[in-house]
Design a protein around this motif. Structure first.
Motif, mmCIF file in Angstrom:
data_model
loop_
_atom_site.group_PDB
_atom_site.id
_atom_site.type_symbol
_atom_site.label_atom_id
_atom_site.label_comp_id
_atom_site.label_asym_id
_atom_site.label_seq_id
_atom_site.Cartn_x
_atom_site.Cartn_y
_atom_site.Cartn_z
ATOM 1 N N LEU A 138 0.880 -1.161 0.000
ATOM 2 C CA LEU A 138 0.000 0.000 0.000
ATOM 3 C C LEU A 138 0.922 1.216 0.000
ATOM 4 C CD1 LEU A 138 -3.018 0.703 0.076
ATOM 5 C CD2 LEU A 138 -2.826 0.893 2.558
ATOM 6 N N VAL A 139 0.852 1.997 -1.079
ATOM 7 C CA VAL A 139 1.843 3.044 -1.324
ATOM 8 C C VAL A 139 1.189 4.416 -1.222
ATOM 9 C CG1 VAL A 139 3.562 3.922 -2.947
ATOM 10 C CG2 VAL A 139 3.066 1.477 -2.871
ATOM 11 N N HIS A 140 1.848 5.325 -0.528
ATOM 12 C CA HIS A 140 1.369 6.706 -0.435
ATOM 13 C C HIS A 140 1.778 7.421 -1.710
ATOM 14 C CE1 HIS A 140 -0.006 10.403 1.177
ATOM 15 N NE2 HIS A 140 1.180 10.917 1.404
ATOM 16 N N ALA A 141 0.828 7.555 -2.639
ATOM 17 C CA ALA A 141 1.141 8.083 -3.965
ATOM 18 C C ALA A 141 -0.124 8.595 -4.627
ATOM 19 C CB ALA A 141 1.772 6.997 -4.837
ATOM 20 N N SER A 142 0.068 9.450 -5.616
ATOM 21 C CA SER A 142 -1.005 9.825 -6.533
ATOM 22 C C SER A 142 -0.677 9.157 -7.861
ATOM 23 C CB SER A 142 -1.064 11.347 -6.692
ATOM 24 O OG SER A 142 -2.139 11.721 -7.533
ATOM 25 N N CYS A 143 -1.659 8.458 -8.445
ATOM 26 C CA CYS A 143 -1.341 7.566 -9.561
ATOM 27 C C CYS A 143 -2.193 7.856 -10.791
ATOM 28 C CB CYS A 143 -1.547 6.119 -9.122
ATOM 29 S SG CYS A 143 -1.005 4.920 -10.346
ATOM 30 N N ILE A 144 -1.500 8.040 -11.905
ATOM 31 C CA ILE A 144 -2.110 8.227 -13.218
ATOM 32 C C ILE A 144 -2.159 6.888 -13.953
ATOM 33 C CG2 ILE A 144 -1.608 9.142 -15.530
ATOM 34 C CD1 ILE A 144 -2.876 11.251 -13.866
ATOM 35 N N MET A 145 -3.237 6.675 -14.711
ATOM 36 C CA MET A 145 -3.330 5.524 -15.605
ATOM 37 C C MET A 145 -3.507 6.052 -17.032
ATOM 38 S SD MET A 145 -5.893 2.222 -15.314
ATOM 39 C CE MET A 145 -7.375 3.230 -15.368
ATOM 40 N N THR A 146 -2.769 5.480 -17.975
ATOM 41 C CA THR A 146 -2.835 5.943 -19.360
ATOM 42 C C THR A 146 -3.625 4.960 -20.215
ATOM 43 O OG1 THR A 146 -0.838 4.801 -20.144
ATOM 44 C CG2 THR A 146 -0.542 6.942 -19.055
ATOM 45 N N ASP A 147 -4.014 5.419 -21.412
ATOM 46 C CA ASP A 147 -4.759 4.540 -22.306
ATOM 47 C C ASP A 147 -3.870 3.491 -22.969
ATOM 48 O OD1 ASP A 147 -3.401 6.223 -24.016
ATOM 49 O OD2 ASP A 147 -5.198 7.124 -24.899
ATOM 50 N N GLN A 148 -2.567 3.509 -22.660
ATOM 51 C CA GLN A 148 -1.669 2.432 -23.076
ATOM 52 C C GLN A 148 -1.656 1.277 -22.076
ATOM 53 O OE1 GLN A 148 -0.322 5.779 -23.306
ATOM 54 N NE2 GLN A 148 -1.096 5.739 -25.409
ATOM 55 N N GLY A 149 -2.460 1.398 -21.028
ATOM 56 C CA GLY A 149 -2.555 0.337 -20.034
ATOM 57 C C GLY A 149 -1.429 0.340 -19.023
ATOM 58 N N GLY A 215 4.262 1.227 -14.923
ATOM 59 C CA GLY A 215 5.177 1.723 -15.947
ATOM 60 C C GLY A 215 6.458 2.287 -15.374
ATOM 61 N N ALA A 216 6.353 3.043 -14.305
ATOM 62 C CA ALA A 216 7.507 3.654 -13.634
ATOM 63 C C ALA A 216 7.012 4.251 -12.333
ATOM 64 C CB ALA A 216 8.156 4.729 -14.498
ATOM 65 N N VAL A 217 7.961 4.470 -11.417
ATOM 66 C CA VAL A 217 7.682 5.182 -10.174
ATOM 67 C C VAL A 217 8.499 6.468 -10.201
ATOM 68 C CG1 VAL A 217 7.783 5.133 -7.662
ATOM 69 C CG2 VAL A 217 7.301 3.022 -8.924
ATOM 70 N N THR A 218 7.875 7.582 -9.821
ATOM 71 C CA THR A 218 8.571 8.869 -9.871
ATOM 72 C C THR A 218 8.392 9.620 -8.562
ATOM 73 O OG1 THR A 218 8.112 9.024 -12.248
ATOM 74 C CG2 THR A 218 8.834 11.027 -11.139
ATOM 75 N N ARG A 219 9.520 10.043 -7.995
ATOM 76 C CA ARG A 219 9.477 10.896 -6.802
ATOM 77 C C ARG A 219 9.497 12.345 -7.249
ATOM 78 N NH1 ARG A 219 9.841 11.086 -1.483
ATOM 79 N NH2 ARG A 219 9.909 8.804 -1.376
ATOM 80 N N ILE A 220 8.591 13.145 -6.658
ATOM 81 C CA ILE A 220 8.492 14.567 -6.969
ATOM 82 C C ILE A 220 9.332 15.364 -5.974
ATOM 83 C CG2 ILE A 220 6.934 16.543 -7.151
ATOM 84 C CD1 ILE A 220 6.393 14.512 -9.291
ATOM 85 N N GLU A 221 10.191 16.233 -6.497
ATOM 86 C CA GLU A 221 10.923 17.180 -5.662
ATOM 87 C C GLU A 221 10.818 18.558 -6.284
ATOM 88 O OE1 GLU A 221 14.935 15.994 -4.932
ATOM 89 O OE2 GLU A 221 14.366 14.210 -3.773
ATOM 90 N N ARG A 222 10.427 19.530 -5.500
ATOM 91 C CA ARG A 222 10.330 20.890 -6.009
ATOM 92 C C ARG A 222 11.720 21.455 -6.320
ATOM 93 N NH1 ARG A 222 6.326 20.619 -8.256
ATOM 94 N NH2 ARG A 222 4.285 20.590 -7.267
#
Length: 294
Positions: A138-149, A215-222
């Motif tokens: 269970l991951v603390h994240a905001s997750c996008i899904m694309t139409d490429q699956g 697809g990938a995991v990305t960490r956001i840094e300002r």
């Protein structure tokens, strides 16, 4: 029994004292309800307000969840007890679970809002820790899904801008949708990680019973300018670990978590996006992440 399927796992809830406790406390779970299942449940939770604190308990930790405090106790048999409090320091839930979190019971307290808060948090704890035995995070994240699956979770410290970045994808990149805005599930299936929506999505009501390959995991840094870098294995592990629910002092649960993270980074690129909250950041991130999956 009320039965749900979350992240491909079955879980069961038994309610007593239904004048106060019922499935109406969990409106976000409706998309995950199933009529029945022959699968062994990941866990079962009995909601029974006659549940009392376990004898012989020893306080281990008190930690701030951002939505209140949770007190963690060790039990003599290796199980755990939790007291879940809201931001007003009201005791909303007493949760007792065995060492594998496969069987648990809880007592709820207060008005319907407090009971809903306590029950949701109890279910998150049980799911995260029981799931660790089955390659599930269970991951603390905001997750996008694309139409490429493909699914792209964005992780970051609270307040950094995960939701802001996913909103930029939704605004500027075609074929995107929000899978979950706070707690998606990542599970290893067939040797590959798959991302699932969950009933827990923070302040954004996004409760989608959908899944997509990671697809990938990305960490956001300002940062004052937009750039993105792919991380090596050690940096990738260190980046993903803080985003996952665990109890570091429980060596079995923590090792389960570390093993699953290792399997994820063996098959999936992990990035750090240094960014401004603007369109260019979303476009740079999108082009890099999609190129890594060609």
């Amino acid at each position: 029994m009320n039965i749900f399927n979350i992240g491909g796992h079955t879980l069961g809830l038994n309610f007593t004292h239904e004048q106060q406790n019922s499935i109406e406390l969990l409106p976000s779970f409706s998309a995950f309800a199933v009529e029945g299942s022959n699968d062994m449940p990941l866990f079962t939770l009995s909601i029974d307000d006659t549940t009392r604190p376990a004898p012989g308990r020893k306080l281990l930790r008190k930690f701030d969840t951002g939505n209140g405090d949770t007190l963690v106790y060790m039990l003599p048999d290796g199980g755990y007890q939790f007291i879940i409090r809201d931001t007003a320091q009201n005791d909303c839930c007493l949760l007792i679970a065995d060492s594998r979190f496969s069987n648990a019971r809880c007592a709820l307290n207060g008005d319907s809002q407090m009971r809903s808060f306590g029950l949701n948090n109890a279910l998150m704890l049980c799911y995260a820790f029981a799931g660790s035995f089955y390659d599930t995070l269970l991951v603390h994240a905001s997750c996008i899904m694309t139409d490429q699956g493909l699914a792209y979770p964005f992780i970051a410290a609270s307040g950094t801008g995960k939701s802001t970045h996913t909103s930029l994808w939704l605004k500027h990149i075609e074929g995107c949708s929000l899978l979950n805005d706070d707690n998606p599930v990542i599970r290893i299936q067939g040797g590959r990680p798959v991302v699932y929506g969950s009933p827990w999505s923070g302040k954004t009501p996004c409760y989608r019973n959908r899944s997509a390959a990671l697809g990938a995991v990305t960490r956001i840094e300002r940062a004052p300018a937009n750039s993105i870098e792919r991380l090596g294995p050690v940096e990738a592990f260190a980046s993903l670990l803080p985003a996952c629910s665990t109890m570091k002092w429980d060596t079995t649960l923590h090792q389960n978590l570390c093993n699953t993270i290792t399997r994820i980074i063996e098959t999936t690129p992990v990035y750090t996006l240094h960014c401004l909250p603007d369109e260019e950041a979303a476009l740079i991130c999108h082009s890099t992440l999609t190129a890594s999956n060609l």
